[in-house]
Design an enzyme around this catalytic site. Structure first.
Site, PDB file in Angstrom:
ATOM      1  N   TRP A 270     107.295  17.442  10.909  1.00 44.79           N
ATOM      2  CA  TRP A 270     106.328  18.438  10.290  1.00 44.79           C
ATOM      3  C   TRP A 270     105.067  18.184  10.453  1.00 44.79           C
ATOM      4  CZ3 TRP A 270     106.478  23.297   8.728  1.00 44.79           C
ATOM      5  CH2 TRP A 270     107.794  23.870   8.252  1.00 44.79           C
TER       6      TRP A 270
ATOM      7  N   TRP B 144      93.444  31.336  -0.489  1.00 46.12           N
ATOM      8  CA  TRP B 144      93.908  29.844  -0.330  1.00 46.12           C
ATOM      9  C   TRP B 144      92.894  28.718   0.334  1.00 46.12           C
ATOM     10  CZ3 TRP B 144      93.681  27.854   4.777  1.00 46.12           C
ATOM     11  CH2 TRP B 144      93.462  29.084   5.803  1.00 46.12           C
TER      12      TRP B 144
ATOM     13  N   TRP C 259      98.837  24.529   3.183  1.00 47.17           N
ATOM     14  CA  TRP C 259      98.269  25.746   2.229  1.00 47.17           C
ATOM     15  C   TRP C 259      98.576  27.059   2.945  1.00 47.17           C
ATOM     16  CZ3 TRP C 259      96.275  26.679  -2.145  1.00 47.17           C
ATOM     17  CH2 TRP C 259      95.889  25.523  -3.099  1.00 47.17           C
TER      18      TRP C 259
ATOM     19  N   ASN D 180     104.180  16.219  -3.194  1.00 44.54           N
ATOM     20  CA  ASN D 180     104.276  17.380  -2.141  1.00 44.54           C
ATOM     21  C   ASN D 180     105.045  18.425  -2.950  1.00 44.54           C
ATOM     22  OD1 ASN D 180     104.094  18.661   0.625  1.00 44.54           O
ATOM     23  ND2 ASN D 180     106.057  18.710   0.272  1.00 44.54           N
TER      24      ASN D 180
ATOM     25  N   GLU E  47     110.264  15.055   8.370  1.00 40.79           N
ATOM     26  CA  GLU E  47     108.972  15.121   7.358  1.00 40.79           C
ATOM     27  C   GLU E  47     108.035  14.530   8.834  1.00 40.79           C
ATOM     28  OE1 GLU E  47     107.949  16.751   4.515  1.00 40.79           O
ATOM     29  OE2 GLU E  47     110.149  17.124   4.414  1.00 40.79           O
TER      30      GLU E  47
ATOM     31  N   TRP F  74      91.642  39.152  -1.883  1.00 37.22           N
ATOM     32  CA  TRP F  74      91.683  38.127  -2.789  1.00 37.22           C
ATOM     33  C   TRP F  74      90.610  38.558  -4.076  1.00 37.22           C
ATOM     34  CZ3 TRP F  74      95.518  35.185  -1.819  1.00 37.22           C
ATOM     35  CH2 TRP F  74      95.866  34.870  -0.578  1.00 37.22           C
TER      36      TRP F  74
END
Length: 476
Positions: free
Chosen positions: A287, A368, A391, A350, A284, A315
């Site tokens: 990340w 988004w 996102w 998360n 993590e 969208w």
């Protein structure tokens, strides 16, 4: 010209394990901290009151830390490229030091500050501090270019030596009375409250501000939680995460300090389960660095999609549905509970971030970037690279080898909140509803009416098919 060095704090609101600050103290003992309340950041429309509240609390403790060392943390307010050189020149500082940042605005701001300081004959010195590996250190072997996929990035990242924790700073020399008066004359102010800056946050923060609290939270996490992290991190009703995201965003704890803690734990694990927990948390942290490297090398990510098929995606952007999502009134219990957690705590688990992001983009077919901005308006740990990366991952618009990923709210609930504990915590008005209804979302009409719980604003199966068709058309 004196031997004074100003250290400009930004995302490093701490004394310990601060590479730039340590470098300054190696040149002189007369090091004074500086923080600039930048209107280009604070006056944006995506600033979270909780985040400002946390930041001010961190600055309060940082001021105390400087005082304990015999120096000061000066607060100024204004355009950094004007205010910082003006202060440095007035104090006859020989140099301004700071730690570098990956964000597009920060990079441009720092270039402007550098240019102005150079014009005034004031030295500057910058280093990388917020990352274990600076941008450019982790590159593909085949083409010597930045990684665009996490897994090979992780393999390269984990295989390289990490920097050690910096030595503790014992003592500093600060400004004398005359210099403090000069600083006040050119813009030094008392640290304002969040309310004085126009931001009010009425709820408790998940993590108390400051370096001391961050160190305690790390120790607490390493003492008990990290060993079961691999499994428990996915369950939003379990206290199974580090909750250090805000501390890392504002740098109130050094990333080398955090990393060394994981190395020490890994060397002393007594079971595979415990070792897996430590390694999963290390992943993590990787990340976090991956997303920062991506933003550094691909600053266009801050503005839009990485994948071509999403750059002009059709969208629907229904404002009524978006408002229902924001308020936690979608009729999908797990989604509504997560949004309630965000709105009332300034934080969201998360797993739930992925669920609500998928729901906004794949079920409501809303851009988004609307969700990304709303998160930044609420999260006390809101960080551009991590928020944008998350996102785009959920929207399938970013750097991901599996671009089309759709979360089913009911199946996610069945896996990660099978007894409805998380839903009951954040939706107390329906806490007495049957667990089956909470988990599946299949709530009878009379039941919905008696609890005054909204109807689902969309049908997941219908919207899933619709999104896949839109995506197919975009790819053709």
């Amino acid at each position: 010209m004196s031997d004074l060095i100003l250290f400009w704090h930004r995302r490093d609101l701490r004394i310990l394990d601060n590479l730039g600050l340590t470098a300054a103290t190696e040149q002189t003992t007369k090091v004074v901290g500086l923080f600039c309340l930048d209107p280009n950041i604070l006056d944006r429309d995506d600033v979270a009151p909780a985040r400002v509240t946390y930041m001010i609390g961190c600055l309060q403790e940082l001021q105390e830390s400087y005082q304990n060392l015999g120096s000061q943390l000066i607060i100024i307010q204004g355009e950094p490229e004007k205010a910082i050189p003006q202060l440095a020149q007035a104090l006859k500082a020989k140099a301004v030091y700071w730690n570098r940042d990956v964000e597009p605005y920060s990079k441009n701001r720092d270039r402007n500050v550098t240019a102005t300081l150079n014009e005034k004959g004031i030295e500057i010195s910058t280093v990388w501090d917020q990352l274990l590996h600076a941008p450019g250190e982790i590159l593909t072997k085949s083409s010597d270019s930045p990684y665009k996929v996490y897994t090979p990035f992780w393999r390269s990242w984990i295989g390289q030596d990490k920097q050690s924790v910096t030595p503790e700073i014992k003592q500093l020399a600060g400004l004398n009375k005359t210099e403090l008066e000069t600083a006040s004359q050119v813009g030094a102010i008392a640290l304002p409250t969040a309310k004085e800056l126009g931001y009010e946050w009425e709820y408790p923060l998940l993590l108390a501000p400051g370096e001391t609290s961050a160190k305690e939270k790390l120790e607490e996490f390493c003492d008990r939680t990290i060993y079961s992290y691999d499994e428990e991190r996915n369950f939003p009703y379990v206290d199974g995460t580090s909750q250090l995201s805000a501390a890392l965003k504002f740098g109130v704890i050094g990333i080398r300090t955090v990393w060394q803690a994981t190395v020490d734990l890994a060397e002393n694990c007594r079971s595979d389960e415990a070792k897996n927990g430590v390694v999963t948390w290390q992943k993590e942290l990787a990340w976090r660095e991956f997303y920062q490297h991506c933003l550094f090398f691909f600053p266009e990510l801050a503005e839009g999609a990485y994948r071509d098929e999403f750059k002009d995606f059709p969208w629907e952007n229904d404002k009524t549905k978006f408002q229902a999502w924001c308020e936690g009134k979608t009729g999908y219990p797990i989604v509504d509970a997560a949004m309630r957690q965000l709105n009332e705590s300034g934080w969201m688990h998360n797993r739930c971030r992925m669920i609500v992001a998928s729901f906004l983009t794949k079920d409501l077919i809303i851009d988004w970037r609307w969700g990304e901005k709303y998160f930044m308006q609420k999260l006390f740990d809101g960080d551009l690279s991590a928020n944008n990366g998350g996102w785009q991952w959920s929207a399938s618009s970013g750097m991901d080898p599996k671009p089309l990923r759709i979360f089913n709210p009911a199946s996610q609930t069945a896996k990660f909140d099978q007894d409805g504990d998380y839903i009951r915590q954040w939706l107390p008005e329906i806490s007495s509803m049957d667990t089956e209804y909470l988990v599946t979302g299949k709530i009878p009409e009379l039941e919905r009416a008696s609890y005054d719980y909204p109807q689902p604003i969309v049908d997941h199966k219908v919207q899933q098919r619709k999104f896949k068709e839109l995506y197919k058309q975009q790819k053709n």
